[in-house]
Design a protein around this motif. Structure first.
Motif: not given
Length: 104
Positions: A84-89
């Motif tokens: 999820d964090l990688l997608e947000r980045i």
């Protein structure tokens, strides 16, 4: 009468697939997939015949999750947080690139 050449139109490819096909393509264990559904990390649609249908877009996410969990020996919850964090980045980086175009 139209002078444009008619091209045969093919049906649009499906963007959903059944449980068995999703498990086969992603390589995820059915128990793990059930866990992801229980977490609400993946959502399904239900067909008219009450078959759970998965989105094509979730194939990449689940494969990435499996790689991260295996490579770093993480539990599923930890892996989902990282994905999820990688997608947000990724979204933020695309936004910044788009905004940089307005600076010129």
């Amino acid at each position: 009468m139209s002078m444009t050449k008619k091209s045969p139109s093919l049906p649009a490819p499906s963007t959903v697939m059944a449980w068995e096909e999703f498990v086969e393509i992603t390589g995820v264990a059915p128990d793990r997939l059930q866990e992801l559904l229980a977490l609400g990390w993946i959502e399904t649609r239900t067909s008219a015949t009450r078959i759970r249908m998965f989105r094509d877009a979730d194939i990449y996410r689940v494969r990435k999750l499996e790689r991260i969990c295996c490579d770093f020996e993480l539990p599923v919850v930890g892996g989902t947080i990282i994905v999820d964090l990688l997608e947000r980045i990724d979204v933020l980086e695309r936004t910044v690139r788009g905004l940089r175009g307005f600076e010129d």
